[in-house]
Design an enzyme around this catalytic site. Sequence first.
Site, PDB file in Angstrom:
ATOM      1  CD  GLU A 337      -3.057  -0.838   2.284  1.00  0.00           C
ATOM      2  OE1 GLU A 337      -4.141  -1.434   2.174  1.00  0.00           O
ATOM      3  OE2 GLU A 337      -2.771  -0.124   3.275  1.00  0.00           O
ATOM      4  CB  CYS A 338       0.759   4.341   0.110  1.00  0.00           C
ATOM      5  SG  CYS A 338       0.929   6.113  -0.223  1.00  0.00           S
ATOM      6  CB  ALA A 339       5.442   3.539   1.489  1.00  0.00           C
ATOM      7  CB  SER A 431      -3.311   0.275  -5.028  1.00  0.00           C
ATOM      8  OG  SER A 431      -3.915   0.341  -3.744  1.00  0.00           O
TER       9      SER A 431
END
Length: 461
Positions: A337-339, A431
């Site tokens: 997620e993200c990072a 994502s």
Amino acid sequence: MVTTPAVVIAAPASGSGKTTVATGLIGALRRAGHRVAPFKVGPDYIDPGYHGLAAGRPGRNLDPVLVGAERVVPLYLHGSAGCDLAVVEGVMGLFDGRIDEHNTDPIAEGSTAQIAAMLGAPVILVVDARGHSQSLAALLHGFATYDSGIRLGGVILNRVGSERHEQVLRAACARVGLPVLGALPRMAELAVPSRHLGLIPAVEHGSAAQSAVDAMTDLVAAHIDLAAVAALAASGAQGQAWDPADEVTAEESGPVVAIAGGPAFTFGYAEHRELLSAAGARVQVFDPLHDELPSGTAGLVVPGGFPEEHAADLAANTGLLASIADLAARGLPIHAECAGLLYLTRTLDGHRMAGVLDADAEFGPRLTLGYRDAVALTDSPLWSAGERVRGHEFHRTRLTTAGSADPAWAWRSPSGETVREGASLHNVHASYLHTHPAGNPAAVGRFVSAAADFARTHAPA
């Protein structure tokens, strides 16, 4: 069930000093002998880190948007078990929440006011006193009467300029019948270093974070009536505490699920590890800045954080990057997620990353944030195509090349545009969207099952 009494720390607007007051209260009440349960309203990851330092136990989030309104009280009961007092720090202004033009309720979804109403807890309003005088009475009157379901129990005056200033403000509070629980002087030295997404996480800030928490605790202990705050605390929350064991079925084989941690990957919810463990995973945390993957890793979770601040050091751990790329090619289940998405790209700001995704990323000029109603576009180790999820974006990076993987999610932007985002392979889901595992426990169970399958099919001969 006995409910832990709580106070909700709110403010008229962002930037009023909620985090300083809430963190200081948690630390001061703990110092006074209370077992304090710390909570934060909304999807924030950073403030709970400081709360956790002050409380000596994990900071947790209460977010009805991400987990569903029906889970808020059970999660509160779970997170406050064994405590005699809870401090809940709000988000933005008291009545600010998810923006929905069709909502006519004065209490917005995901707002501090909604959480206070759900818990039946009194609100302490933190007011930034700079620029305020007698007219503070009118402001407080508005907040106290805006919605009858919210009980304003008192005021904390923050950044008071002088004794005379404090006297005038106390008189204004008395005019509308609100007790002043404390008055904090202006103390610029309490400022905690921040960057583009807010405060620097406590894990990154190291001993300086503990020093900041200690300073907040000292300030609150000296200037706030702790006994009055404790006496004000109350809760009408009723129900059964959330139990991760009720949400998932345990895999008896006990696959090893590795979670990236350390300074670069600090964004996570306490309930995630609890659900992974309840699902039978042997959870092991490692630091991608210098560690190898834990032995026997059968599933990998790479949460959010600030990899752009540590890109060179992450790139220097070439052995780990190669191991992740190799295992991903062999089918290792990965949830990023993200990072985590950035870490799986080929490059981040020109620094080599794991290369699981044929995409590149860079720090960007604009902040992207907000709740999203997303639908999964493909099957993955967590989601089935067509499943609907509520998540939250919060980042200032962007992908400069999208790669060939199928997008992970689709949603409608506020302007009505269809957005497709992330990357989904048969074994990888990556994502920008942050989800709350307690709102999606089945996904956690599926991920551990996928890890167990990987462990069985890749066991040493």
